[in-house]
Design a protein around this motif. Structure first.
Motif, short mmCIF file in Angstrom:
data_model
loop_
_atom_site.label_atom_id
_atom_site.label_comp_id
_atom_site.label_asym_id
_atom_site.label_seq_id
_atom_site.Cartn_x
_atom_site.Cartn_y
_atom_site.Cartn_z
N LEU A 1 -17.58 -51.47 51.95
CA LEU A 1 -18.35 -50.53 52.76
C LEU A 1 -17.78 -49.14 52.53
O LEU A 1 -16.56 -48.94 52.66
CB LEU A 1 -18.24 -50.92 54.23
N ARG A 2 -18.64 -48.19 52.17
CA ARG A 2 -18.20 -46.82 51.93
C ARG A 2 -19.05 -45.84 52.72
O ARG A 2 -20.27 -46.06 52.88
CB ARG A 2 -18.28 -46.48 50.44
N LEU A 3 -18.43 -44.74 53.13
CA LEU A 3 -19.12 -43.66 53.84
C LEU A 3 -18.68 -42.33 53.24
O LEU A 3 -17.50 -42.14 52.92
CB LEU A 3 -18.77 -43.68 55.33
N TRP A 4 -19.64 -41.42 53.11
CA TRP A 4 -19.30 -40.05 52.71
C TRP A 4 -20.45 -39.12 53.06
O TRP A 4 -21.55 -39.55 53.43
CB TRP A 4 -18.96 -39.97 51.22
N ARG A 5 -20.17 -37.84 52.95
CA ARG A 5 -21.18 -36.81 53.23
C ARG A 5 -21.78 -36.35 51.91
O ARG A 5 -21.06 -36.04 50.96
CB ARG A 5 -20.54 -35.64 53.98
N HIS A 6 -23.12 -36.28 51.87
CA HIS A 6 -23.84 -35.85 50.68
C HIS A 6 -24.86 -34.80 51.11
O HIS A 6 -25.92 -35.12 51.63
CB HIS A 6 -24.55 -37.04 50.02
N GLY A 7 -24.52 -33.53 50.92
CA GLY A 7 -25.40 -32.46 51.38
C GLY A 7 -25.59 -32.53 52.88
O GLY A 7 -24.63 -32.54 53.65
N ASP A 8 -26.85 -32.63 53.31
CA ASP A 8 -27.14 -32.70 54.74
C ASP A 8 -27.37 -34.14 55.21
O ASP A 8 -28.01 -34.37 56.23
CB ASP A 8 -28.34 -31.83 55.10
N HIS A 9 -26.83 -35.10 54.46
CA HIS A 9 -26.95 -36.51 54.83
C HIS A 9 -25.56 -37.16 54.89
O HIS A 9 -24.63 -36.74 54.21
CB HIS A 9 -27.79 -37.28 53.81
N LEU A 10 -25.48 -38.20 55.69
CA LEU A 10 -24.34 -39.11 55.64
C LEU A 10 -24.80 -40.35 54.89
O LEU A 10 -25.89 -40.87 55.14
CB LEU A 10 -23.86 -39.49 57.05
N VAL A 11 -23.96 -40.81 53.96
CA VAL A 11 -24.29 -41.97 53.14
C VAL A 11 -23.47 -43.17 53.59
O VAL A 11 -22.26 -43.07 53.77
CB VAL A 11 -24.01 -41.69 51.65
N CYS A 12 -24.16 -44.29 53.78
CA CYS A 12 -23.51 -45.57 54.09
C CYS A 12 -23.89 -46.53 52.98
O CYS A 12 -25.07 -46.81 52.76
CB CYS A 12 -24.00 -46.10 55.44
N GLU A 13 -22.90 -47.03 52.28
CA GLU A 13 -23.14 -47.85 51.10
C GLU A 13 -22.35 -49.15 51.17
O GLU A 13 -21.21 -49.16 51.61
CB GLU A 13 -22.73 -47.08 49.85
N VAL A 14 -22.97 -50.23 50.72
CA VAL A 14 -22.29 -51.52 50.59
C VAL A 14 -22.51 -52.03 49.17
O VAL A 14 -23.64 -52.09 48.69
CB VAL A 14 -22.79 -52.54 51.62
N ARG A 15 -21.40 -52.40 48.53
CA ARG A 15 -21.44 -52.98 47.18
C ARG A 15 -20.88 -54.39 47.22
O ARG A 15 -19.88 -54.65 47.90
CB ARG A 15 -20.64 -52.14 46.18
N ASP A 16 -21.52 -55.29 46.46
CA ASP A 16 -21.02 -56.66 46.38
C ASP A 16 -21.35 -57.23 45.01
O ASP A 16 -21.90 -56.55 44.15
CB ASP A 16 -21.58 -57.52 47.52
#
Length: 312
Positions: A244-259
């Motif tokens: 699970l990863r989180l970061w800020r991308h411009g005016d969005h917050l990104v929530c990502e899951v890789r498997d």
């Protein structure tokens, strides 16, 4: 352009227009004839286009469902279930007419791949249904590759003076082309989740970092649900752990899951879950809550990425 009022079966044309006059010349008769025939009609287009159509339809507009696609379809992944299926399913037993304009000048480079895949997936989602979905394209304001993709995602093309089958129709090619790798971010905060009993910790991780990254308080609960559903989906359907990863991308917050799993159903999360089905709603909920969802999947791994605007 004269629109045939005897449309039946599944009809999915791209309408190429270059001006308000061409837009109205095609769509006003399409709507008016549908209303006159007693057919349910919905118009789901961006706000400015909605105003143009509403004014031209005059009294007929009262019998038409009007939807601002810039809001309802900001995330293309929720259009099939939340806009098209929702309206069509309310009217069984009759031909339904829908105008759906999910792609307009101003759509971002992050949004467009999901838009193109959405247009391609409409064909699989509605094959065998009795409805017409007309998708307008502002060819004067859109890049040529967008127009080329429209010819590949729609079996029919309507222009100002003609209607014809698309020789370039190949929706599976578009779905595959925009199944693009999603680059990671070195500044992302990350948590590895290996078992279900870590989900509560993943929620706490998400909440703490969401606030630190500037997500509005009223959206923190949405992000918490998104992260929970993405992690749960991964643990259920993939093998091994997920990240699970989180970061800020411009005016969005990104929530990502890789498997290490493979997402084999391109319509997963895009079709309504049956009312008697207690499970299988996770990705549907993610699409409902997120402002954009992107996916990349291969036989050896899947990335699901949800974006939320930091401020409304």
């Amino acid at each position: 352009m004269t629109i045939d009022t005897t449309l039946d079966g599944f009809v999915h044309p791209a309408l190429f227009y270059r001006s308000d006059d061409e837009y109205l010349a095609a769509l006003v008769p399409f709507v008016s004839d549908g209303v006159a025939a007693g057919q349910p009609v919905a118009v789901a287009v961006p706000g400015p286009r909605l105003s143009v159509l509403r004014a031209a339809l005059s009294g007929v507009a009262d019998g038409v469902t009007m939807i601002d696609m810039a809001e309802a379809g900001r995330n293309p992944g929720r259009i099939i279930a939340g806009v098209l299926r929702r309206f069509a399913d309310e009217h069984p037993g009759t031909h339904v007419r829908i105008i759906g304009e999910p792609i307009w000048p101003g759509r971002t480079a992050d949004e467009y791949p999901a838009c193109a895949q959405h247009e391609a997936l409409i064909n699989a989602a509605f094959t065998g249904r009795d409805l017409t979905i007309v998708c307008p394209y502002d060819v004067a304001g859109l890049d040529p590759h967008v127009v080329a993709d429209a010819r590949a995602t729609h079996p029919l093309v309507w222009e100002a003076d003609s209607r014809y089958p698309s020789d370039d129709y190949a929706p599976e090619r578009v779905i595959a082309h925009y199944n693009q790798p999603l680059d990671g971010r070195a500044d992302a905060v990350a948590m590895t989740v290996t078992e279900v009993n870590q989900i509560t910790a993943a929620r706490r991780f998400t909440t703490a970092h969401a606030r630190a990254l500037g997500l509005a308080e009223e959206r923190v609960a949405d992000l918490e649900l998104i992260a929970t559903e993405l992690v749960t989906n991964s643990l259920i359907h993939a093998t091994g752990s997920c990240v699970l990863r989180l970061w800020r991308h411009g005016d969005h917050l990104v929530c990502e899951v890789r498997d290490a799993g493979h997402l084999s159903d391109p319509l997963a999360g895009r079709r309504p879950a049956p009312g008697d089905q207690p499970f299988g709603r996770g990705l549907l909920l993610v699409n409902e809550l997120a402002d954009l969802v992107r996916a990349h999947t291969t036989p050896t791994g899947t990335t699901l990425r949800a974006l939320l605007r930091l401020a409304r």
